[in-house]
Design a protein around this motif. Structure first.
Motif, PDB file in Angstrom:
ATOM      1  N   ILE A   7       0.838  -1.199   0.000  1.00 46.93           N
ATOM      2  CA  ILE A   7       0.000   0.000   0.000  1.00 46.93           C
ATOM      3  C   ILE A   7       0.877   1.255   0.000  1.00 46.93           C
ATOM      4  O   ILE A   7       0.634   2.189  -0.767  1.00 46.93           O
ATOM      5  CB  ILE A   7      -0.953   0.004   1.209  1.00 46.93           C
ATOM      6  N   LEU A   8       1.910   1.271   0.836  1.00 49.73           N
ATOM      7  CA  LEU A   8       2.812   2.424   0.890  1.00 49.73           C
ATOM      8  C   LEU A   8       3.552   2.609  -0.434  1.00 49.73           C
ATOM      9  O   LEU A   8       3.732   3.737  -0.895  1.00 49.73           O
ATOM     10  CB  LEU A   8       3.797   2.269   2.050  1.00 49.73           C
ATOM     11  N   ALA A   9       3.974   1.523  -1.049  1.00 49.44           N
ATOM     12  CA  ALA A   9       4.651   1.607  -2.351  1.00 49.44           C
ATOM     13  C   ALA A   9       3.701   2.152  -3.406  1.00 49.44           C
ATOM     14  O   ALA A   9       4.095   2.965  -4.253  1.00 49.44           O
ATOM     15  CB  ALA A   9       5.178   0.237  -2.765  1.00 49.44           C
ATOM     16  N   ALA A  10       2.454   1.721  -3.362  1.00 48.82           N
ATOM     17  CA  ALA A  10       1.469   2.207  -4.327  1.00 48.82           C
ATOM     18  C   ALA A  10       1.204   3.690  -4.123  1.00 48.82           C
ATOM     19  O   ALA A  10       1.091   4.449  -5.099  1.00 48.82           O
ATOM     20  CB  ALA A  10       0.177   1.404  -4.196  1.00 48.82           C
ATOM     21  N   LEU A  11       1.100   4.135  -2.870  1.00 50.82           N
ATOM     22  CA  LEU A  11       0.900   5.557  -2.606  1.00 50.82           C
ATOM     23  C   LEU A  11       2.082   6.370  -3.104  1.00 50.82           C
ATOM     24  O   LEU A  11       1.902   7.433  -3.712  1.00 50.82           O
ATOM     25  CB  LEU A  11       0.681   5.792  -1.108  1.00 50.82           C
ATOM     26  N   SER A  22       1.495   7.636 -21.293  1.00 51.47           N
ATOM     27  CA  SER A  22       0.436   6.682 -21.600  1.00 51.47           C
ATOM     28  C   SER A  22      -0.103   6.005 -20.351  1.00 51.47           C
ATOM     29  O   SER A  22      -1.285   5.701 -20.252  1.00 51.47           O
ATOM     30  CB  SER A  22       0.933   5.627 -22.596  1.00 51.47           C
ATOM     31  N   ALA A  23       0.752   5.777 -19.379  1.00 51.77           N
ATOM     32  CA  ALA A  23       0.326   5.125 -18.144  1.00 51.77           C
ATOM     33  C   ALA A  23      -0.136   6.129 -17.098  1.00 51.77           C
ATOM     34  O   ALA A  23      -0.807   5.755 -16.140  1.00 51.77           O
ATOM     35  CB  ALA A  23       1.458   4.281 -17.580  1.00 51.77           C
ATOM     36  N   LYS A  24       0.204   7.398 -17.277  1.00 50.65           N
ATOM     37  CA  LYS A  24      -0.074   8.403 -16.252  1.00 50.65           C
ATOM     38  C   LYS A  24      -1.552   8.488 -15.902  1.00 50.65           C
ATOM     39  O   LYS A  24      -1.905   8.566 -14.722  1.00 50.65           O
ATOM     40  CB  LYS A  24       0.451   9.762 -16.686  1.00 50.65           C
ATOM     41  N   ALA A  25      -2.433   8.474 -16.880  1.00 46.81           N
ATOM     42  CA  ALA A  25      -3.868   8.571 -16.607  1.00 46.81           C
ATOM     43  C   ALA A  25      -4.345   7.390 -15.770  1.00 46.81           C
ATOM     44  O   ALA A  25      -5.137   7.561 -14.836  1.00 46.81           O
ATOM     45  CB  ALA A  25      -4.657   8.651 -17.906  1.00 46.81           C
ATOM     46  N   LEU A  26      -3.843   6.192 -16.082  1.00 48.56           N
ATOM     47  CA  LEU A  26      -4.211   5.013 -15.301  1.00 48.56           C
ATOM     48  C   LEU A  26      -3.732   5.132 -13.867  1.00 48.56           C
ATOM     49  O   LEU A  26      -4.452   4.801 -12.926  1.00 48.56           O
ATOM     50  CB  LEU A  26      -3.621   3.753 -15.929  1.00 48.56           C
ATOM     51  N   VAL A  27      -2.513   5.599 -13.686  1.00 54.13           N
ATOM     52  CA  VAL A  27      -1.945   5.742 -12.344  1.00 54.13           C
ATOM     53  C   VAL A  27      -2.725   6.789 -11.560  1.00 54.13           C
ATOM     54  O   VAL A  27      -3.072   6.570 -10.392  1.00 54.13           O
ATOM     55  CB  VAL A  27      -0.445   6.106 -12.401  1.00 54.13           C
ATOM     56  N   VAL A  28      -3.018   7.926 -12.184  1.00 53.22           N
ATOM     57  CA  VAL A  28      -3.742   8.998 -11.498  1.00 53.22           C
ATOM     58  C   VAL A  28      -5.116   8.514 -11.066  1.00 53.22           C
ATOM     59  O   VAL A  28      -5.542   8.754  -9.930  1.00 53.22           O
ATOM     60  CB  VAL A  28      -3.843  10.248 -12.405  1.00 53.22           C
ATOM     61  N   ASP A  29      -5.817   7.813 -11.930  1.00 48.63           N
ATOM     62  CA  ASP A  29      -7.148   7.288 -11.582  1.00 48.63           C
ATOM     63  C   ASP A  29      -7.062   6.245 -10.468  1.00 48.63           C
ATOM     64  O   ASP A  29      -7.849   6.271  -9.522  1.00 48.63           O
ATOM     65  CB  ASP A  29      -7.829   6.678 -12.809  1.00 48.63           C
ATOM     66  N   ALA A  30      -6.112   5.336 -10.584  1.00 50.65           N
ATOM     67  CA  ALA A  30      -5.956   4.295  -9.567  1.00 50.65           C
ATOM     68  C   ALA A  30      -5.536   4.902  -8.234  1.00 50.65           C
ATOM     69  O   ALA A  30      -5.983   4.462  -7.168  1.00 50.65           O
ATOM     70  CB  ALA A  30      -4.938   3.253 -10.033  1.00 50.65           C
ATOM     71  N   TYR A  31      -4.712   5.932  -8.280  1.00 50.33           N
ATOM     72  CA  TYR A  31      -4.272   6.619  -7.067  1.00 50.33           C
ATOM     73  C   TYR A  31      -5.463   7.279  -6.369  1.00 50.33           C
ATOM     74  O   TYR A  31      -5.610   7.184  -5.151  1.00 50.33           O
ATOM     75  CB  TYR A  31      -3.203   7.642  -7.443  1.00 50.33           C
ATOM     76  N   ALA A  32      -6.309   7.938  -7.143  1.00 47.60           N
ATOM     77  CA  ALA A  32      -7.513   8.562  -6.567  1.00 47.60           C
ATOM     78  C   ALA A  32      -8.412   7.503  -5.940  1.00 47.60           C
ATOM     79  O   ALA A  32      -8.968   7.713  -4.852  1.00 47.60           O
ATOM     80  CB  ALA A  32      -8.263   9.345  -7.641  1.00 47.60           C
ATOM     81  N   ASP A  33      -8.544   6.353  -6.597  1.00 47.00           N
ATOM     82  CA  ASP A  33      -9.357   5.267  -6.048  1.00 47.00           C
ATOM     83  C   ASP A  33      -8.778   4.755  -4.734  1.00 47.00           C
ATOM     84  O   ASP A  33      -9.516   4.547  -3.764  1.00 47.00           O
ATOM     85  CB  ASP A  33      -9.455   4.101  -7.044  1.00 47.00           C
ATOM     86  N   LEU A  34      -7.467   4.537  -4.682  1.00 44.62           N
ATOM     87  CA  LEU A  34      -6.834   4.039  -3.462  1.00 44.62           C
ATOM     88  C   LEU A  34      -6.998   5.031  -2.320  1.00 44.62           C
ATOM     89  O   LEU A  34      -7.353   4.649  -1.205  1.00 44.62           O
ATOM     90  CB  LEU A  34      -5.341   3.759  -3.691  1.00 44.62           C
ATOM     91  N   ARG A  35      -6.785   6.305  -2.590  1.00 42.58           N
ATOM     92  CA  ARG A  35      -6.949   7.309  -1.534  1.00 42.58           C
ATOM     93  C   ARG A  35      -8.390   7.352  -1.024  1.00 42.58           C
ATOM     94  O   ARG A  35      -8.609   7.483   0.183  1.00 42.58           O
ATOM     95  CB  ARG A  35      -6.488   8.676  -2.031  1.00 42.58           C
ATOM     96  N   ARG A  86      -2.672  -2.693  -5.920  1.00 41.12           N
ATOM     97  CA  ARG A  86      -2.140  -3.480  -7.045  1.00 41.12           C
ATOM     98  C   ARG A  86      -2.383  -2.767  -8.375  1.00 41.12           C
ATOM     99  O   ARG A  86      -1.535  -2.821  -9.281  1.00 41.12           O
ATOM    100  CB  ARG A  86      -2.789  -4.861  -7.076  1.00 41.12           C
ATOM    101  N   ALA A  87      -3.528  -2.113  -8.504  1.00 39.01           N
ATOM    102  CA  ALA A  87      -3.843  -1.406  -9.747  1.00 39.01           C
ATOM    103  C   ALA A  87      -2.836  -0.292 -10.012  1.00 39.01           C
ATOM    104  O   ALA A  87      -2.401  -0.101 -11.154  1.00 39.01           O
ATOM    105  CB  ALA A  87      -5.268  -0.841  -9.687  1.00 39.01           C
ATOM    106  N   ILE A  88      -2.457   0.424  -8.976  1.00 39.15           N
ATOM    107  CA  ILE A  88      -1.451   1.490  -9.139  1.00 39.15           C
ATOM    108  C   ILE A  88      -0.110   0.900  -9.540  1.00 39.15           C
ATOM    109  O   ILE A  88       0.523   1.357 -10.488  1.00 39.15           O
ATOM    110  CB  ILE A  88      -1.277   2.304  -7.847  1.00 39.15           C
ATOM    111  N   LEU A  89       0.326  -0.108  -8.811  1.00 40.85           N
ATOM    112  CA  LEU A  89       1.635  -0.695  -9.092  1.00 40.85           C
ATOM    113  C   LEU A  89       1.686  -1.298 -10.485  1.00 40.85           C
ATOM    114  O   LEU A  89       2.693  -1.190 -11.190  1.00 40.85           O
ATOM    115  CB  LEU A  89       1.984  -1.732  -8.027  1.00 40.85           C
ATOM    116  N   SER A  90       0.603  -1.894 -10.909  1.00 37.04           N
ATOM    117  CA  SER A  90       0.539  -2.473 -12.248  1.00 37.04           C
ATOM    118  C   SER A  90       0.574  -1.392 -13.323  1.00 37.04           C
ATOM    119  O   SER A  90       1.268  -1.528 -14.331  1.00 37.04           O
ATOM    120  CB  SER A  90      -0.734  -3.310 -12.381  1.00 37.04           C
TER     121      SER A  90
END
Length: 125
Positions: A7-11, A22-35, A86-90
């Motif tokens: 969880i800390l690594a994903a944050l 290309s991956a930034k949008a996925l990371v930003v969305d997944a990050y918002a979901d995790l938070r 996991r979604a963020i890390l992926s």
């Protein structure tokens, strides 16, 4: 890697946004979901929520306090939280370059080094 470490690594990955466009949008969305999931999980724990907010402000200071709060809240056992992490890390590392690069069976090994460009001198009696 424990659930809290993941969880800390994903944050950190989500806050860092050091990924390709290309991956930034996925990371930003997944990050918002995790938070969002973590805010629900940490509801009523004001210091933990402050530490969660500190992820984007203070480099590293948030890890210890937030890690303890996540463990105390059993977030490391919450499948929704872990799936979001996991979604963020992926998304941040779609090629898996962060995965183990070396596989070694170290049973009965002596003087072992793993990595690139190492120099080692051993003397065994």
């Amino acid at each position: 890697m424990t659930g809290v470490e993941m969880i800390l690594a994903a944050l950190a990955a989500g806050a860092g946004a050091g990924v390709s466009d290309s991956a930034k949008a996925l990371v930003v969305d997944a990050y918002a979901d995790l938070r969002a999931v973590l805010r629900q999980r940490l509801a009523g724990r004001n210091r933990a929520v402050e530490a969660l907010d500190g992820v984007e402000v203070a480099s590293g200071e948030w890890r210890l306090e937030l890690g303890a709060a996540l463990a105390e809240a059993n977030a490391d056992r919450d499948e929704e939280v872990l799936a979001a992490a996991r979604a963020i890390l992926s998304a941040a590392d779609p090629g898996g370059s962060g995965a183990s690069r070396y596989v070694a069976d170290l049973r009965e090994a002596r003087g072992v080094q793993l990595g690139d460009h190492n120099v080692q001198h051993n003397s065994f009696s």
